[in-house]
Design an enzyme around this catalytic site. Structure first.
Site, PDB file in Angstrom:
ATOM      1  N   CYS A 116      -8.207  -4.022  -1.057  1.00 15.07           N
ATOM      2  CA  CYS A 116      -8.091  -2.583  -0.755  1.00 15.07           C
ATOM      3  C   CYS A 116      -8.428  -2.255   0.696  1.00 15.07           C
ATOM      4  O   CYS A 116      -8.266  -1.112   1.128  1.00 15.07           O
ATOM      5  CB  CYS A 116      -8.990  -1.786  -1.687  1.00 15.07           C
ATOM      6  SG  CYS A 116      -8.614  -2.054  -3.426  1.00 15.07           S
TER       7      CYS A 116
ATOM      8  N   GLU B 156      -1.792  -4.894  -1.781  1.00 13.00           N
ATOM      9  CA  GLU B 156      -2.251  -6.076  -2.509  1.00 13.00           C
ATOM     10  C   GLU B 156      -1.423  -6.227  -3.784  1.00 13.00           C
ATOM     11  O   GLU B 156      -1.791  -6.965  -4.686  1.00 13.00           O
ATOM     12  CB  GLU B 156      -3.752  -6.035  -2.794  1.00 13.00           C
ATOM     13  CG  GLU B 156      -4.249  -4.819  -3.514  1.00 13.00           C
ATOM     14  CD  GLU B 156      -5.712  -4.926  -3.860  1.00 13.00           C
ATOM     15  OE1 GLU B 156      -6.104  -5.931  -4.465  1.00 13.00           O
ATOM     16  OE2 GLU B 156      -6.469  -3.990  -3.539  1.00 13.00           O
TER      17      GLU B 156
ATOM     18  N   HIS C 209     -14.249   4.437  -0.441  1.00 14.55           N
ATOM     19  CA  HIS C 209     -13.170   3.798  -1.198  1.00 14.55           C
ATOM     20  C   HIS C 209     -13.324   4.170  -2.677  1.00 14.55           C
ATOM     21  O   HIS C 209     -14.430   4.121  -3.224  1.00 14.55           O
ATOM     22  CB  HIS C 209     -13.211   2.279  -1.002  1.00 14.55           C
ATOM     23  CG  HIS C 209     -12.283   1.561  -1.927  1.00 14.55           C
ATOM     24  ND1 HIS C 209     -10.951   1.880  -2.021  1.00 14.55           N
ATOM     25  CD2 HIS C 209     -12.496   0.562  -2.836  1.00 14.55           C
ATOM     26  CE1 HIS C 209     -10.372   1.108  -2.933  1.00 14.55           C
ATOM     27  NE2 HIS C 209     -11.285   0.303  -3.438  1.00 14.55           N
TER      28      HIS C 209
END
Ligand code: COA
Length: 394
Positions: free
Chosen positions: A113, A81, A235
């Site tokens: 992400c 990204e 994450h």
């Protein structure tokens, strides 16, 4: 069904590091906010001659050294990204500098992400169809927020390389996954803008909401029970976020206690040092768990929660095959972290400004890995392989 998943995995990061205590002092913030409140120790900072390609090539080279037949790589998927081009895939630079065969296709994927997880699922589906082939995934990002913003301590950078194959040595992906998508504006980066726009608080709430929704979807599709998962990697935009996710996950299934704290701590050790690396963050956490936990995961199931702002999330699982320790790189990863040179805050701010507007410098000026970003000339990015520089010099 033939087992497919991650055969080899490794990460790289930049050659400079900023201690978050120094950043806190410079910003007049209590150091414990960054240390305890966000769970951070340091963040990697790229020199003006490092970027998503240089980090990706370093990780890719190390992963490819474990592939007996490079011609079996039929697909490069580049997740990021912090893209460097609106049209051309960053993966083509990787393909070029790794010397991959011309029969290998290349694409770039984007969904904040979540991109690396999308790449992994796509690669697994393709390899299930063609089990003799392999795919190389590179997930590489520079997490950049504005100087003196609330997001500033949650910057960082890094790249992971994953080789996806049949009969994988590191992780066999299971088929069931739970997914969740919703149009929200918690984090985005409009065209032409170098720094992300972020509603930080909203992004943390949305992350936890997406964990709940994707876990419920996972359960409704026949996913295994919480108790059947030895450990889950979440994450990790900053380590405290993953700790909160672990607590929320336990609550969702009616448990008072979340993960074994020792496992959770092992899963976050690398992330505390590197900072956020967006697409790569979840997979850096997986490496950290496998390399830093004093626990044998052979034949055990791991869970994964992937979140990309905007937002898309996925919960999935995989089984760790016996002998997985043989394909890990703990020494190389320790070296990757230890070799970094400390930056003062003024020097970090200089690097920050120079990275936004890279000038062309024809020779390498900083310590770096196998590839040097020379800068932009004629609207093209120029790189030099350090081995070819060494050859010229000798
Ligand atoms: N000692 C210990 N802890 C402290 C503290 C101190 N002196 N001061 C604050 N804290 C704690 C707060 O209580 C809070 O913990 P909690 O969330 O458990 O309540 C934590 O530190 C963060 O403080 P907060 O005031 O919420 O931070 P912030 O408003 O400055 O911003 C982010 C935090 C994460 C929102 C911000 O860094 C950001 O926007 N980052 C980018 C977006 C991101 O990473 N999102 C993640 C989901 S994708």
């Amino acid at each position: 069904m033939i087992p497919v998943g991650i055969d080899v995995m490794t990460f790289s990061t930049a050659h400079f590091v900023l201690d978050v205590e120094d950043l806190a002092t410079a910003r007049g913030v209590d150091f414990q906010k960054y240390r305890t409140g966000l769970g951070l120790e340091a963040m990697s900072v790229p020199s003006p001659q490092e970027d998503i390609i240089t980090m990706g090539v370093e990780a890719g080279q190390r992963a490819m050294a474990r592939v007996a037949d490079p011609a079996s790589i039929r697909f490069v998927l580049f997740a990021t990204e912090s893209s460097i081009d609106q049209s051309k895939s960053a993966g083509i630079y990787i393909h070029h500098f790794l010397g991959l065969p011309s029969s290998c296709r290349v694409i770039e994927l984007k969904q904040a992400c979540y991109g690396a997880t999308a790449a992994l699922q796509l690669a697994v589906a393709i390899i299930r169809q063609n089990p003799q082939e392999r795919a190389l995934i590179i997930a590489s990002d520079v997490a950049r927020y504005g100087l003196r913003t609330k997001g500033e301590p949650t910057q960082g950078c890094g790249a992971v390389a994953l080789i996806v194959s049949a009969h994988p040595r590191l992780l066999q992906l299971e088929e069931t996954s739970g997914t969740y998508t919703r149009h929200i504006m918690d984090f985005w980066r409009p065209n032409g803008q170098d720094e992300a726009c972020v509603d930080g608080r909203y992004s943390t709430i949305s992350y936890l909401d997406a964990l709940e929704k994707s876990w419920k979807d996972f359960q409704s599709r026949g996913g295994v029970a919480f108790e059947e998962i030895a450990c889950t990697c979440y994450h990790t935009p900053f380590p405290r976020m993953a700790e909160k996710a672990s607590t929320r996950h336990a609550k969702l299934v009616g448990r008072e206690k979340s993960l074994d704290p020792a496992l959770l701590s092992a899963a976050l050790r690398y992330n505390r040092q590197v900072g956020n690396c967006y697409t790569a963050a979840l997979y850096v956490s997986l490496l950290s768990l496998l390399e830093q936990a004093s626990h044998d995961f052979s034949d055990q199931r791991l869970g994964f929660f992937s979140y990309g702002s905007g937002c898309v999330a996925e919960f999935f699982t995989g089984i760790v095959p016996p002998g997985y320790q043989e394909v890990l790189f703990p020494e190389a990863h320790a070296h990757t972290l230890e070799r970094r040179l400390p930056l003062t805050v003024p020097r970090y701010e200089e690097f920050y400004a120079q990275s936004l507007h890279p000038t062309f410098v024809p020779t390498p000026h900083y310590p770096m890995g196998p590839l040097c970003f020379l800068g932009i000339r004629d609207q093209q990015r120029h790189y030099s392989l350090m081995s070819s520089i060494a050859q010229k010099a000798s």
